[in-house]
Design a protein around this motif. Structure first.
Motif, PDB file in Angstrom:
ATOM      1  N   TRP A 109       2.272   7.252 -17.769  1.00 45.25           N
ATOM      2  CA  TRP A 109       2.744   6.193 -18.664  1.00 45.25           C
ATOM      3  C   TRP A 109       2.987   4.902 -17.890  1.00 45.25           C
ATOM      4  CZ3 TRP A 109       1.379   7.305 -23.144  1.00 45.25           C
ATOM      5  CH2 TRP A 109       1.598   8.555 -23.750  1.00 45.25           C
ATOM      6  N   LEU A 110       3.530   5.020 -16.683  1.00 45.26           N
ATOM      7  CA  LEU A 110       3.742   3.831 -15.856  1.00 45.26           C
ATOM      8  C   LEU A 110       2.419   3.168 -15.507  1.00 45.26           C
ATOM      9  CD1 LEU A 110       6.525   5.074 -13.399  1.00 45.26           C
ATOM     10  CD2 LEU A 110       6.770   3.403 -15.240  1.00 45.26           C
ATOM     11  N   SER A 111       1.404   3.974 -15.255  1.00 50.80           N
ATOM     12  CA  SER A 111       0.091   3.434 -14.932  1.00 50.80           C
ATOM     13  C   SER A 111      -0.484   2.654 -16.115  1.00 50.80           C
ATOM     14  CB  SER A 111      -0.871   4.563 -14.530  1.00 50.80           C
ATOM     15  OG  SER A 111      -2.120   4.059 -14.134  1.00 50.80           O
ATOM     16  N   VAL A 112      -0.270   3.144 -17.329  1.00 50.51           N
ATOM     17  CA  VAL A 112      -0.727   2.429 -18.522  1.00 50.51           C
ATOM     18  C   VAL A 112      -0.043   1.064 -18.615  1.00 50.51           C
ATOM     19  CG1 VAL A 112      -0.623   2.415 -21.045  1.00 50.51           C
ATOM     20  CG2 VAL A 112      -1.343   4.482 -19.845  1.00 50.51           C
ATOM     21  N   LEU A 113       1.273   1.036 -18.338  1.00 52.92           N
ATOM     22  CA  LEU A 113       2.057  -0.189 -18.489  1.00 52.92           C
ATOM     23  C   LEU A 113       1.866  -1.173 -17.341  1.00 52.92           C
ATOM     24  CD1 LEU A 113       5.393   1.409 -19.755  1.00 52.92           C
ATOM     25  CD2 LEU A 113       3.751   0.103 -21.117  1.00 52.92           C
ATOM     26  N   GLN A 181     -12.005   3.414 -12.417  1.00 56.28           N
ATOM     27  CA  GLN A 181     -10.929   2.751 -11.690  1.00 56.28           C
ATOM     28  C   GLN A 181      -9.577   3.021 -12.345  1.00 56.28           C
ATOM     29  OE1 GLN A 181     -11.375  -1.509 -11.329  1.00 56.28           O
ATOM     30  NE2 GLN A 181      -9.278  -1.787 -10.636  1.00 56.28           N
ATOM     31  N   SER A 182      -9.528   2.959 -13.672  1.00 60.36           N
ATOM     32  CA  SER A 182      -8.290   3.219 -14.402  1.00 60.36           C
ATOM     33  C   SER A 182      -7.794   4.647 -14.144  1.00 60.36           C
ATOM     34  CB  SER A 182      -8.512   3.007 -15.899  1.00 60.36           C
ATOM     35  OG  SER A 182      -7.380   3.384 -16.638  1.00 60.36           O
ATOM     36  N   LYS A 183      -8.714   5.606 -14.179  1.00 58.27           N
ATOM     37  CA  LYS A 183      -8.326   7.003 -13.934  1.00 58.27           C
ATOM     38  C   LYS A 183      -7.852   7.204 -12.503  1.00 58.27           C
ATOM     39  CE  LYS A 183     -11.455   8.911 -17.446  1.00 58.27           C
ATOM     40  NZ  LYS A 183     -12.686   9.700 -17.694  1.00 58.27           N
ATOM     41  N   PHE A 188      -3.455   8.056  -8.548  1.00 59.74           N
ATOM     42  CA  PHE A 188      -2.664   7.631  -7.397  1.00 59.74           C
ATOM     43  C   PHE A 188      -1.197   7.449  -7.787  1.00 59.74           C
ATOM     44  CE2 PHE A 188      -0.589   4.211  -5.052  1.00 59.74           C
ATOM     45  CZ  PHE A 188      -0.632   4.730  -3.772  1.00 59.74           C
ATOM     46  N   THR A 189      -0.951   6.823  -8.923  1.00 56.11           N
ATOM     47  CA  THR A 189       0.424   6.600  -9.362  1.00 56.11           C
ATOM     48  C   THR A 189       1.150   7.919  -9.579  1.00 56.11           C
ATOM     49  OG1 THR A 189      -0.306   4.570 -10.484  1.00 56.11           O
ATOM     50  CG2 THR A 189       1.866   5.415 -11.065  1.00 56.11           C
ATOM     51  N   VAL A 190       0.457   8.877 -10.190  1.00 60.93           N
ATOM     52  CA  VAL A 190       1.051  10.198 -10.422  1.00 60.93           C
ATOM     53  C   VAL A 190       1.346  10.889  -9.095  1.00 60.93           C
ATOM     54  CG1 VAL A 190       0.587  12.520 -11.297  1.00 60.93           C
ATOM     55  CG2 VAL A 190       0.031  10.530 -12.694  1.00 60.93           C
ATOM     56  N   THR A 191       0.369  10.895  -8.191  1.00 58.16           N
ATOM     57  CA  THR A 191       0.535  11.569  -6.903  1.00 58.16           C
ATOM     58  C   THR A 191       1.664  10.944  -6.097  1.00 58.16           C
ATOM     59  OG1 THR A 191      -1.826  12.112  -6.836  1.00 58.16           O
ATOM     60  CG2 THR A 191      -0.627  12.222  -4.766  1.00 58.16           C
ATOM     61  N   ALA A 192       1.662   9.609  -6.008  1.00 51.66           N
ATOM     62  CA  ALA A 192       2.699   8.928  -5.235  1.00 51.66           C
ATOM     63  C   ALA A 192       4.077   9.173  -5.838  1.00 51.66           C
ATOM     64  CB  ALA A 192       2.400   7.429  -5.176  1.00 51.66           C
ATOM     65  N   SER A 216      -2.763   9.700   0.717  1.00 51.96           N
ATOM     66  CA  SER A 216      -3.827   8.908   1.330  1.00 51.96           C
ATOM     67  C   SER A 216      -5.171   9.176   0.660  1.00 51.96           C
ATOM     68  CB  SER A 216      -3.919   9.234   2.830  1.00 51.96           C
ATOM     69  OG  SER A 216      -4.959   8.513   3.442  1.00 51.96           O
ATOM     70  N   GLU A 217      -5.426  10.437   0.320  1.00 55.49           N
ATOM     71  CA  GLU A 217      -6.669  10.778  -0.364  1.00 55.49           C
ATOM     72  C   GLU A 217      -6.733  10.117  -1.738  1.00 55.49           C
ATOM     73  OE1 GLU A 217      -9.126  14.705  -1.994  1.00 55.49           O
ATOM     74  OE2 GLU A 217      -7.309  14.954  -0.787  1.00 55.49           O
ATOM     75  N   ALA A 218      -5.614  10.155  -2.472  1.00 57.45           N
ATOM     76  CA  ALA A 218      -5.565   9.502  -3.780  1.00 57.45           C
ATOM     77  C   ALA A 218      -5.734   7.991  -3.648  1.00 57.45           C
ATOM     78  CB  ALA A 218      -4.242   9.826  -4.480  1.00 57.45           C
ATOM     79  N   ASN A 219      -5.164   7.441  -2.567  1.00 55.14           N
ATOM     80  CA  ASN A 219      -5.290   6.018  -2.313  1.00 55.14           C
ATOM     81  C   ASN A 219      -6.737   5.629  -2.026  1.00 55.14           C
ATOM     82  OD1 ASN A 219      -4.548   3.284  -1.630  1.00 55.14           O
ATOM     83  ND2 ASN A 219      -4.603   3.875   0.528  1.00 55.14           N
ATOM     84  N   ARG A 220      -7.411   6.419  -1.191  1.00 51.62           N
ATOM     85  CA  ARG A 220      -8.809   6.134  -0.862  1.00 51.62           C
ATOM     86  C   ARG A 220      -9.693   6.244  -2.106  1.00 51.62           C
ATOM     87  NH1 ARG A 220      -7.499   9.061   3.868  1.00 51.62           N
ATOM     88  NH2 ARG A 220      -8.348  10.972   2.949  1.00 51.62           N
ATOM     89  N   SER A 221      -9.413   7.244  -2.947  1.00 49.27           N
ATOM     90  CA  SER A 221     -10.188   7.411  -4.181  1.00 49.27           C
ATOM     91  C   SER A 221     -10.011   6.206  -5.099  1.00 49.27           C
ATOM     92  CB  SER A 221      -9.749   8.686  -4.898  1.00 49.27           C
ATOM     93  OG  SER A 221     -10.397   8.821  -6.138  1.00 49.27           O
ATOM     94  N   TRP A 222      -8.781   5.711  -5.186  1.00 45.51           N
ATOM     95  CA  TRP A 222      -8.497   4.534  -6.021  1.00 45.51           C
ATOM     96  C   TRP A 222      -9.234   3.305  -5.492  1.00 45.51           C
ATOM     97  CZ3 TRP A 222      -3.102   1.751  -6.329  1.00 45.51           C
ATOM     98  CH2 TRP A 222      -3.162   0.747  -7.305  1.00 45.51           C
TER      99      TRP A 222
END
Length: 544
Positions: A109-113, A181-183, A188-192, A216-222
């Protein structure tokens, strides 16, 4: 989505459009200034230079102030559109039933906002606002160019047709990349969020390095998905720019031929070369805008699904009675899936002022029953009745204040002691807050910190013990004064003496109905509470 550009700010948007048109006219007028300057040089009449200079200075000053106001209005309109859209998104998120809300992680939800809304702002709202100005500038410049030379105008129109092929070809590819990109941003937001929330747990198991690698993996994917989206967008812009370059070179080349043939003066060619700036650039911008706006359709689809969501049921119209008589479960059934029923034919009645101990093994349905009583879940069959009326007939906001659960897990806001107890409601006085703290046995916190009620507690509540967090949660209950309160393992972190003190307080409040669940049932609790036992999803008899 475009309605958010004028929602609650029509006057501001109209002013922006008016001043944008004026700014475009001043910008296009530069070609006339250049024409006059060339004619002045050709005429050789130096005596007119001062007069021209004064007019040119006035032109620059007017252009500056008009463009300054235009830029201010542009950002103000965009600010309003973002604010209104985010407000509506937050409202829809907060209106969702609890089960639907928890189908998404909080970080999603935070990522949407944040991430999605920023992406929409960059690729939709800003683009549309700027395109309005570009279209006007391009049309006016093209009309003037048509007056100067129909041949040059015809060339421009042919290149516009070529330019418009770029969005048709590139938009689907950009849309796909931006959806990815949105996904990735959401992941990344969820993982962090999860790894930072679980910092203490991960550190205690010596998993900090594994946590860093996961983030870091989620960050690189983003970043990779953002790179791909930007690369495809830049490719579309490069194609538009290339067409723009062809327009620039073509105008100069054709203009030179027309001048040599005597069909244009040197001044007209200079003016035409300046006008092409206000034609080629808007053409390129409009082409890019169409590509960007089509590329944003996946995010727009996500927002519309949330904004267009209909409430599952209409709110009731009944007011909560000031003193209820009974809350009844009437042959209630509930299951999360058809093959595994949780509650079967549950029937009981809670009386005003009664004190009940809800008992049952893990998995017996205690939490589900609490969610049914608090209207978080709806029964598959049967009804929950308040004074003989289904609870759906009552105003939902009033019913939420009528029965309040107090769970073992106490959420602490990054806010003052006062706000953590009042939950940011301004209707309570400091005296009422202090009384609630005294009732929960936690008034000593006011002497611990010199700021008193204004002392800031961080979100994790690290300065409070587990028992103190529970007492703060109890203070909320005493402040809001629900007619029914559910203590769901609320005394788990308290010592025996504190539990006994709070039980005495609960029993002394004869008007309030209490439901308690606990894995540590003392003989004193069992003696003073009526038992409501759940066995294999069915309710047992109550006894004193």
């Amino acid at each position: 989505m475009l309605r958010y550009l004028y929602l609650n700010q029509k006057g501001k948007l109209i002013l922006f459009v008016v001043f944008s048109l004026l700014s475009s006219l001043f910008e296009i007028a530069l070609s006339y200034v250049m024409l006059q300057s060339v004619d002045l040089a050709v005429s050789g009449q130096l005596s007119d230079a001062l007069n021209y200079g004064l007019w040119f200075a006035l032109y620059i000053a007017c252009y500056f102030f008009v463009d300054l106001l235009c830029r201010h209005l542009r950002w103000a309109v965009l600010r309003g559109s973002q604010t209104n859209l985010r407000d509506d998104l937050m409202q829809q998120i907060l209106k969702q039933p609890v089960p639907e809300f928890h189908t998404h992680n909080t970080a999603q939800w935070l990522s949407v906002l944040t991430n999605d809304l920023d992406l929409l702002d960059e690729t939709y709202f800003r683009v549309f606002v700027d395109t309005l100005v570009d279209i006007f500038s391009g049309v006016v410049s093209l009309a003037i160019l048509l007056f100067i030379s129909p041949w040059l105008a015809l060339f421009i129109l042919a290149m516009i047709a070529v330019q418009m092929l770029i969005p048709k070809f590139m938009a689907p590819r950009i849309s796909k990349r931006r959806a990815e990109q949105s996904k990735s941003a959401e992941r990344f937001t969820v993982t962090a969020n999860e790894h930072l929330e679980g910092f203490d747990l991960l550190r205690s198991f010596h998993l900090s390095e594994a946590s860093r690698e996961a983030m870091s993996e989620a960050n690189r994917s983003w970043e990779e998905s953002r790179f791909q989206a930007r690369y495809v967008s830049s490719l579309a812009r490069l194609l538009s720019f290339t067409v723009g370059q062809i327009i620039y070179i073509g105008i100069y080349f054709i203009g030179a031929i027309l001048t040599l043939q005597g069909l244009m003066t040197v001044g007209m060619m200079v003016a035409a070369s300046q006008l092409v700036v206000y034609i080629a650039s808007p053409i390129q911008n409009v082409s890019d805008a169409i590509t960007d706006m089509r590329g944003a359709k996946e995010i727009i689809r996500k927002f519309r699904a949330l904004l267009d969501r209909k409430d599952s049921a209409e709110d009731g119209t009944r007011d909560i009675p000031s003193q209820f008589s009974s809350l009844t479960a009437d042959h209630v059934f509930y299951s999360y899936d058809k093959e595994r029923p949780i509650l079967s034919d549950i029937s009981f009645s809670l009386e005003r002022g009664g004190k009940y101990l809800l008992e049952g093994d893990s998995g017996s349905g205690k939490t589900t029953l609490i969610q049914l009583l608090t209207d978080v879940l709806q029964p598959d069959k049967g009804q929950i009745l308040l004074d003989g009326h289904p609870i759906k007939e009552y105003k939902s906001e009033k019913y939420a204040r009528f029965i309040i659960p107090c769970s073992q897990q106490t959420f602490i806001f990054n806010a003052s002691i006062r706000d953590n107890i009042t939950l940011f409601q301004k209707t309570f006085s400091d005296e009422e807050v202090i009384v609630a703290l005294k009732q929960s046995g936690f008034e000593e916190i006011l002497t611990r910190y010199p700021e008193g009620l204004d002392h800031l507690i961080n979100q994790s509540g690290s300065s409070l013990s587990g028992g103190e967090r529970q007492r703060l949660a109890l203070a909320r209950i005493f402040l809001f004064k629900p007619q029914i309160v559910i203590y769901d393992e609320s005394f788990a972190h308290l010592d025996a003496a504190s539990v006994q003190s709070l039980i005495d307080t609960v029993m002394a409040d004869t008007d309030r109905t209490v439901i308690m669940t606990s894995h540590q049932v003392t003989s004193e609790i069992r003696k003073r509470f009526r038992s409501l036992a759940l066995l294999n999803g069915r309710s047992g008899a109550k006894h004193t």
